[in-house]
Design a protein around this motif. Structure first.
Motif, PDB file in Angstrom:
ATOM      1  N   CYS A 181      -8.731 -14.627  39.188  1.00 29.14           N
ATOM      2  CA  CYS A 181      -9.306 -13.561  39.347  1.00 29.14           C
ATOM      3  C   CYS A 181      -8.795 -11.793  39.553  1.00 29.14           C
ATOM      4  CB  CYS A 181     -11.352 -13.075  39.369  1.00 29.14           C
ATOM      5  SG  CYS A 181     -11.733 -14.608  38.910  1.00 29.14           S
ATOM      6  N   ARG A 182      -8.259 -12.845  40.666  1.00 29.85           N
ATOM      7  CA  ARG A 182      -6.896 -11.274  41.355  1.00 29.85           C
ATOM      8  C   ARG A 182      -6.162 -10.332  40.341  1.00 29.85           C
ATOM      9  NH1 ARG A 182      -2.325 -12.895  44.486  1.00 29.85           N
ATOM     10  NH2 ARG A 182      -3.125 -14.813  44.314  1.00 29.85           N
ATOM     11  N   LEU A 183      -4.843 -11.707  39.718  1.00 28.78           N
ATOM     12  CA  LEU A 183      -4.362 -10.711  38.621  1.00 28.78           C
ATOM     13  C   LEU A 183      -5.075 -10.454  37.525  1.00 28.78           C
ATOM     14  CD1 LEU A 183      -2.616 -14.997  38.045  1.00 28.78           C
ATOM     15  CD2 LEU A 183      -2.179 -13.366  39.690  1.00 28.78           C
ATOM     16  N   GLU A 184      -4.111  -9.427  37.084  1.00 32.43           N
ATOM     17  CA  GLU A 184      -4.595  -8.540  36.617  1.00 32.43           C
ATOM     18  C   GLU A 184      -4.940  -8.949  35.356  1.00 32.43           C
ATOM     19  OE1 GLU A 184      -2.431  -4.881  35.753  1.00 32.43           O
ATOM     20  OE2 GLU A 184      -2.455  -4.498  38.665  1.00 32.43           O
ATOM     21  N   ASN A 185      -4.158  -9.307  34.596  1.00 36.26           N
ATOM     22  CA  ASN A 185      -4.378 -10.230  33.549  1.00 36.26           C
ATOM     23  C   ASN A 185      -5.450 -10.823  32.968  1.00 36.26           C
ATOM     24  OD1 ASN A 185      -4.155 -10.876  31.233  1.00 36.26           O
ATOM     25  ND2 ASN A 185      -3.090 -13.032  31.106  1.00 36.26           N
ATOM     26  N   ASN A 186      -6.918 -11.531  34.393  1.00 32.85           N
ATOM     27  CA  ASN A 186      -7.823 -11.719  34.685  1.00 32.85           C
ATOM     28  C   ASN A 186      -9.350 -11.425  34.657  1.00 32.85           C
ATOM     29  OD1 ASN A 186      -6.401 -14.455  34.053  1.00 32.85           O
ATOM     30  ND2 ASN A 186      -6.352 -14.572  35.806  1.00 32.85           N
ATOM     31  N   VAL A 203     -13.730 -22.037  36.825  1.00 31.43           N
ATOM     32  CA  VAL A 203     -13.230 -22.151  38.432  1.00 31.43           C
ATOM     33  C   VAL A 203     -12.814 -20.698  38.426  1.00 31.43           C
ATOM     34  CG1 VAL A 203     -11.909 -22.853  40.467  1.00 31.43           C
ATOM     35  CG2 VAL A 203     -12.748 -24.861  38.852  1.00 31.43           C
ATOM     36  N   LEU A 204     -13.223 -20.283  39.370  1.00 28.65           N
ATOM     37  CA  LEU A 204     -12.788 -18.586  39.783  1.00 28.65           C
ATOM     38  C   LEU A 204     -12.694 -18.000  40.220  1.00 28.65           C
ATOM     39  CD1 LEU A 204     -15.559 -16.779  37.026  1.00 28.65           C
ATOM     40  CD2 LEU A 204     -13.731 -17.031  36.760  1.00 28.65           C
ATOM     41  N   ASP A 205     -11.268 -18.485  40.301  1.00 23.56           N
ATOM     42  CA  ASP A 205     -10.679 -17.604  42.189  1.00 23.56           C
ATOM     43  C   ASP A 205     -10.439 -15.944  42.194  1.00 23.56           C
ATOM     44  OD1 ASP A 205      -9.969 -19.090  44.696  1.00 23.56           O
ATOM     45  OD2 ASP A 205      -8.567 -19.698  43.695  1.00 23.56           O
ATOM     46  N   GLU A 206     -11.336 -15.440  43.704  1.00 24.82           N
ATOM     47  CA  GLU A 206     -10.922 -14.690  43.861  1.00 24.82           C
ATOM     48  C   GLU A 206     -12.013 -13.773  43.595  1.00 24.82           C
ATOM     49  OE1 GLU A 206      -7.407 -13.629  45.982  1.00 24.82           O
ATOM     50  OE2 GLU A 206      -6.549 -14.369  45.791  1.00 24.82           O
ATOM     51  N   ILE A 207     -13.264 -14.624  42.697  1.00 30.74           N
ATOM     52  CA  ILE A 207     -14.300 -14.301  42.048  1.00 30.74           C
ATOM     53  C   ILE A 207     -14.245 -12.997  42.440  1.00 30.74           C
ATOM     54  CG2 ILE A 207     -16.638 -15.367  43.319  1.00 30.74           C
ATOM     55  CD1 ILE A 207     -17.859 -16.105  40.694  1.00 30.74           C
ATOM     56  N   GLU A 208     -14.476 -12.492  43.808  1.00 32.69           N
ATOM     57  CA  GLU A 208     -15.034 -10.829  44.446  1.00 32.69           C
ATOM     58  C   GLU A 208     -14.117  -9.756  43.509  1.00 32.69           C
ATOM     59  OE1 GLU A 208     -13.884 -12.672  45.937  1.00 32.69           O
ATOM     60  OE2 GLU A 208     -12.037 -11.267  46.832  1.00 32.69           O
ATOM     61  N   LYS A 209     -12.897 -10.469  43.082  1.00 31.12           N
ATOM     62  CA  LYS A 209     -12.136  -9.540  42.249  1.00 31.12           C
ATOM     63  C   LYS A 209     -12.377  -8.717  40.970  1.00 31.12           C
ATOM     64  CE  LYS A 209      -9.007  -8.897  45.303  1.00 31.12           C
ATOM     65  NZ  LYS A 209      -9.425  -9.678  46.765  1.00 31.12           N
ATOM     66  N   LEU A 210     -13.279 -10.441  40.269  1.00 24.51           N
ATOM     67  CA  LEU A 210     -13.715 -10.380  39.028  1.00 24.51           C
ATOM     68  C   LEU A 210     -14.796  -8.958  38.910  1.00 24.51           C
ATOM     69  CD1 LEU A 210     -13.492 -11.618  36.133  1.00 24.51           C
ATOM     70  CD2 LEU A 210     -15.186 -12.808  36.725  1.00 24.51           C
ATOM     71  N   ILE A 211     -15.974  -9.433  40.318  1.00 23.09           N
ATOM     72  CA  ILE A 211     -17.097  -8.198  39.931  1.00 23.09           C
ATOM     73  C   ILE A 211     -16.086  -7.521  40.503  1.00 23.09           C
ATOM     74  CG2 ILE A 211     -18.755  -8.216  41.025  1.00 23.09           C
ATOM     75  CD1 ILE A 211     -19.032 -11.194  41.825  1.00 23.09           C
TER      76      ILE A 211
END
Ligand code: ATP
Ligand code: MG
Length: 432
Positions: free
Chosen positions: A128-133, A179-187
């Motif tokens: 989720c760190r990637l802007e595309n996600n 699997v949502l890695d670095e999920i805090e970025k999505l939030i």
């Protein structure tokens, strides 16, 4: 004046200055020979067998010292192979503690086991760190792409994306493990509602299931979720404790075998590197960076063995880069506060300072740099942020002139303070 005449006059000037051209200073012509530099590089003492092995994206053959974490995650995911519901998971731990490595490893093994057993379980890894996600639309559109669902460039609402996704995974009876890695970025970008919407899909799915495995280095993540999101996620939490110095040593030794030529490194240097990193939450990525920078420096110096001295220099330059990066990204107000802390600390030979004195200095400096003066309370909050980012260490002490007083120490090395001060002054002046 005719055109011919002008040309003639120029030629005159050219001829009369001919001597001048004879005097061209050949010393000023660059005499650096790239070929000589290439040859020197090729014949110099070689340190790295394969530098890429030190990059954090390199996947090592074996994972060390994470048996419990691998076993726990595998046990949680196993029932999906029989299409039984599994718990959602939140994986926590400091940076560089192997969360992504371990979770991806278990997910990959689950996928191969599912293939072998003909179970329709599909782990999908998304960073989720990637802007595309990191927006709800992009995330769901990317999931649709995994299932070859056609998503037009524009014009669809998120809801219709969800509908298409539900239709397809239900038709395919897929157990989707997200699997949502670095999920805090999505939030941060999309809000936590997206987790709720994803989990709510389970209610519409008759033959398929969705589970979420979130990875984060923010241990307060669960508490920060909206009550309704928290209860629908209801995660099992797995905490990756920091590695100790011996464990870091083992991991580094294993990696170094493929990264460095024999004799380029000795046990003492690796132990020192492990000890340095163990003091700060055991970030393996940082340890790998230290070895890489120390190796590069050794090579530049034309030496063949990395010494502890090179490691110290590498640590200093990495810390400097990180601190500089952090200072540059701070707001002007925070820069001004940090400058106030530094200037008060200087008057005390870099000893402890108190937030009251810092505030007095801040009032003067903010005025000097044309900034609106913030309240003491707001300044205290910004100092707390600096504490969080390890720029200062602060402790609530007592009740002073402005109420609650903090005792502060600058947390970065003295060798960087001058440079930090210079950067802040430059940036505050430039912006003026
Ligand atoms: N137990 C281990 N064995 C071998 N290598 C490891 C181990 N743990 C971490 N590493 C290596 O350390 C680096 C960082 O690991 P990883 O990316 O998994 O950390 P992380 O916990 O996800 O960090 P972040 O929170 O910053 O994303 C990677 O190069 C990884 O290969
Ligand atoms: Mg990670």
């Amino acid at each position: 004046m005719s055109k011919d005449r002008i040309i003639y006059e120029h030629m005159e000037a050219f001829q009369s200055n001919n001597d001048f051209f004879q005097k061209t200073d050949t010393d000023k012509i660059s005499n650096v020979d790239p070929i000589a530099i290439f040859n020197e590089f090729l014949t110099s003492k070689r340190i790295f067998k394969n530098k890429d092995v030190l990059s954090s994206s390199f996947v090592p053959e074996g994972i060390m010292h994470r048996n419990n974490e691998i076993a726990t995650l595998s046990r949680i995911m196993a029932p999906s192979l029989l299409f039984e519901g599994i718990s959602n998971v939140l994986v926590y731990g400091f940076s560089g503690t192997g969360k992504s490595l371990v979770t991806k490893f278990v997910a990959k093994k689950l996928a191969s086991s599912a293939e072998e057993k003909k179970a329709n379980v599909l782990p999908v890894y998304i960073n989720c760190r990637l802007e595309n996600n990191n927006t709800e639309y992009r995330l769901i559109a990317n999931l649709c792409a995994v299932f070859n669902i056609n998503v037009p460039e524009s014009g669809l609402s998120v809801n219709s994306l969800y509908k298409r996704l539900v239709k397809t995974i239900d038709a395919e009876s897929t157990y989707l493990i997200l699997v949502l890695d670095e999920i805090e970025k999505l939030i941060q970008h999309a809000g936590d509602g997206v987790l709720y919407s994803l989990l709510r899909l389970n209610e519409s799915l008759k033959h398929a299931k969705i589970a979420i495995i979130g990875i984060s280095n923010n241990i307060d993540l669960k508490a920060s979720l909206d009550q309704r999101v928290r209860s629908s996620l209801n995660p099992v939490e797995i905490i990756f404790r920091p590695y100790n110095a011996d464990e870091i040593f083992d991991i580094l030794l294993n990696r170094s075998k493929d990264a460095f030529y024999d004799n380029a490194l000795n046990e003492g240097v690796l132990r020192k590197c492990a000890a340095m990193v163990a003091q700060e939450h055991g970030d393996i990525r940082k340890a790998l960076d230290l070895l890489k920078v120390a190796g590069e420096r050794t090579q530049q110096l034309g030496k063949s063995i990395i010494t502890e001295e090179e490691l110290d220099t590498a640590a200093e330059s990495l810390e400097q880069n990180i601190t500089e990066g952090m200072i540059k990204s701070m707001t002007r107000q925070s820069k001004c506060i940090l400058l106030s802390i530094i200037s008060v600390a200087r008057t005390k030979r870099m000893g402890k300072v108190y937030s009251g004195e810092v505030y007095d200095a801040y009032l003067k400096l903010s005025d000097k740099f044309g900034l609106k003066s913030l309240t003491f309370r707001r300044v205290s909050d910004l100092i707390a942020d600096m504490d969080y980012n390890s720029l200062v260490m602060s402790r609530i002490k007592s009740h002073g002139r402005y109420g609650r007083t903090r005792e502060l120490n600058i947390a970065f090395s003295p060798s960087i303070i001058n440079k930090a001060e210079l950067i802040i002054k430059e940036e505050l002046n430039l912006a003026n």
